[in-house]
Design a protein around this motif. Sequence first.
Motif, mmCIF file in Angstrom:
data_model
loop_
_atom_site.group_PDB
_atom_site.id
_atom_site.type_symbol
_atom_site.label_atom_id
_atom_site.label_comp_id
_atom_site.label_asym_id
_atom_site.label_seq_id
_atom_site.Cartn_x
_atom_site.Cartn_y
_atom_site.Cartn_z
ATOM 1 N N PHE A 58 101.566 9.364 54.231
ATOM 2 C CA PHE A 58 100.924 10.429 53.572
ATOM 3 C C PHE A 58 99.883 10.878 54.397
ATOM 4 C CE2 PHE A 58 97.773 12.617 50.778
ATOM 5 C CZ PHE A 58 98.648 13.925 50.408
ATOM 6 N N LEU A 59 99.825 12.253 55.110
ATOM 7 C CA LEU A 59 98.865 12.792 55.752
ATOM 8 C C LEU A 59 98.140 13.979 54.946
ATOM 9 C CD1 LEU A 59 97.673 13.339 58.884
ATOM 10 C CD2 LEU A 59 98.881 15.415 58.598
ATOM 11 N N TYR A 60 96.685 13.848 54.997
ATOM 12 C CA TYR A 60 95.911 14.637 54.169
ATOM 13 C C TYR A 60 94.938 15.371 54.869
ATOM 14 C CZ TYR A 60 92.169 15.977 50.464
ATOM 15 O OH TYR A 60 91.390 16.691 49.639
ATOM 16 N N SER A 61 94.980 16.877 55.355
ATOM 17 C CA SER A 61 94.165 17.418 56.154
ATOM 18 C C SER A 61 93.588 18.560 55.235
ATOM 19 C CB SER A 61 94.693 17.963 57.322
ATOM 20 O OG SER A 61 94.230 18.934 58.111
ATOM 21 N N TRP A 62 92.254 18.519 55.219
ATOM 22 C CA TRP A 62 91.446 19.333 54.288
ATOM 23 C C TRP A 62 90.454 20.045 55.015
ATOM 24 C CZ3 TRP A 62 92.914 21.222 49.892
ATOM 25 C CH2 TRP A 62 91.954 22.030 49.036
ATOM 26 N N ASP A 63 90.497 21.313 54.767
ATOM 27 C CA ASP A 63 89.383 22.385 55.234
ATOM 28 C C ASP A 63 89.263 22.626 56.563
ATOM 29 O OD1 ASP A 63 87.158 24.148 53.880
ATOM 30 O OD2 ASP A 63 85.668 22.707 54.511
ATOM 31 N N PHE A 90 98.325 19.909 53.934
ATOM 32 C CA PHE A 90 97.541 20.834 54.886
ATOM 33 C C PHE A 90 96.748 21.982 54.187
ATOM 34 C CE2 PHE A 90 101.275 19.516 57.594
ATOM 35 C CZ PHE A 90 100.718 18.891 58.581
ATOM 36 N N HIS A 91 95.557 22.089 54.280
ATOM 37 C CA HIS A 91 94.602 23.229 53.920
ATOM 38 C C HIS A 91 94.636 24.014 55.086
ATOM 39 C CE1 HIS A 91 90.440 24.536 52.407
ATOM 40 N NE2 HIS A 91 91.402 25.599 52.290
ATOM 41 N N ARG A 109 87.461 32.277 58.715
ATOM 42 C CA ARG A 109 88.938 31.767 59.197
ATOM 43 C C ARG A 109 89.365 32.337 60.432
ATOM 44 N NH1 ARG A 109 86.895 29.119 55.415
ATOM 45 N NH2 ARG A 109 87.962 28.529 53.516
ATOM 46 N N ASN A 110 90.139 31.765 60.907
ATOM 47 C CA ASN A 110 91.164 32.031 62.188
ATOM 48 C C ASN A 110 92.464 32.330 61.533
ATOM 49 O OD1 ASN A 110 91.457 32.297 64.815
ATOM 50 N ND2 ASN A 110 90.374 30.359 65.112
ATOM 51 N N PHE A 111 92.992 33.105 62.547
ATOM 52 C CA PHE A 111 94.550 33.729 62.279
ATOM 53 C C PHE A 111 95.328 32.571 61.792
ATOM 54 C CE2 PHE A 111 98.590 34.605 63.975
ATOM 55 C CZ PHE A 111 98.874 35.681 63.322
ATOM 56 N N MET A 112 96.125 32.747 60.806
ATOM 57 C CA MET A 112 97.127 31.937 60.143
ATOM 58 C C MET A 112 97.588 32.555 58.983
ATOM 59 S SD MET A 112 99.122 29.492 60.806
ATOM 60 C CE MET A 112 98.528 28.948 62.428
ATOM 61 N N THR A 113 99.131 32.457 59.151
ATOM 62 C CA THR A 113 99.456 32.902 57.691
ATOM 63 C C THR A 113 100.497 31.794 56.991
ATOM 64 O OG1 THR A 113 101.472 33.814 58.566
ATOM 65 C CG2 THR A 113 99.625 35.382 58.263
ATOM 66 N N LYS A 114 100.716 31.997 55.726
ATOM 67 C CA LYS A 114 101.679 31.143 55.175
ATOM 68 C C LYS A 114 102.944 30.950 55.928
ATOM 69 C CE LYS A 114 104.192 31.124 50.994
ATOM 70 N NZ LYS A 114 104.374 31.793 49.368
ATOM 71 N N ILE A 144 97.801 26.039 50.931
ATOM 72 C CA ILE A 144 98.030 24.821 50.946
ATOM 73 C C ILE A 144 99.581 24.420 51.178
ATOM 74 C CG2 ILE A 144 98.068 22.409 49.578
ATOM 75 C CD1 ILE A 144 95.176 23.218 49.962
ATOM 76 N N THR A 145 99.812 23.717 51.998
ATOM 77 C CA THR A 145 101.256 23.544 52.465
ATOM 78 C C THR A 145 101.600 22.145 52.485
ATOM 79 O OG1 THR A 145 101.320 25.585 53.892
ATOM 80 C CG2 THR A 145 103.233 23.966 54.380
ATOM 81 N N VAL A 146 102.509 21.765 51.686
ATOM 82 C CA VAL A 146 102.905 20.414 51.635
ATOM 83 C C VAL A 146 104.381 20.510 52.273
ATOM 84 C CG1 VAL A 146 103.754 18.550 50.130
ATOM 85 C CG2 VAL A 146 101.759 20.047 49.243
ATOM 86 N N ALA A 147 104.508 19.387 53.312
ATOM 87 C CA ALA A 147 105.688 19.212 54.061
ATOM 88 C C ALA A 147 106.042 17.817 54.091
ATOM 89 C CB ALA A 147 105.496 19.780 55.474
ATOM 90 N N LYS A 148 107.129 17.507 54.557
ATOM 91 C CA LYS A 148 107.600 16.128 54.744
ATOM 92 C C LYS A 148 108.548 16.188 55.875
ATOM 93 C CE LYS A 148 111.669 16.034 52.068
ATOM 94 N NZ LYS A 148 112.359 15.272 50.993
#
Length: 150
Positions: A58-63, A90-91, A109-114, A144-148
């Motif tokens: 499990f990887l948790y990347s916040w903020d 990922f947040h 915030r930097n450029f990024m979209t869902k 918040i994106t959850v991926a596997k």
Amino acid sequence: ADTLPKSGYTIDRALLIDTVEDNLQEASPRVASAGCEVDTFVANGNNFNGYTGKKVDFLYSWDAMVHFDIIDVVGYVSPVSQLVDGYCLFHHSNYGQPTTDIRQNPHWRNFMTKGVFAQLCRSSGLEVVSQKVFAWGEKDLDCITVAKTI
């Protein structure tokens, strides 16, 4: 409450990753006090090059990722399967305006979209499980994106 509800999961080992060694030295004893083994890795600020340890489940990347340039997001997301055999949370930013100076953007915030983040995940061998856009001072600013790993 004095105790947290039980999730059915235990954490035997934690891998802490940061670009600043002092942050890892400060955080390690706190995480270890929860009763798990702690490994650390000092990243270079662009990717996970040099990591040779065991994979985590499990990887948790916040903020902090909300501020990363898209090149750095690619650098961190593309090799995730080298680190993880399981799920990632990922947040990240959902600010869709191209930018040259993040200090002029809402909450820096930097450029990024869902959608862009989902494509980066797919291109990196990750399956997107869910995405949730939410307000962070402004409507729909973060995601918040959850991926596997596949």
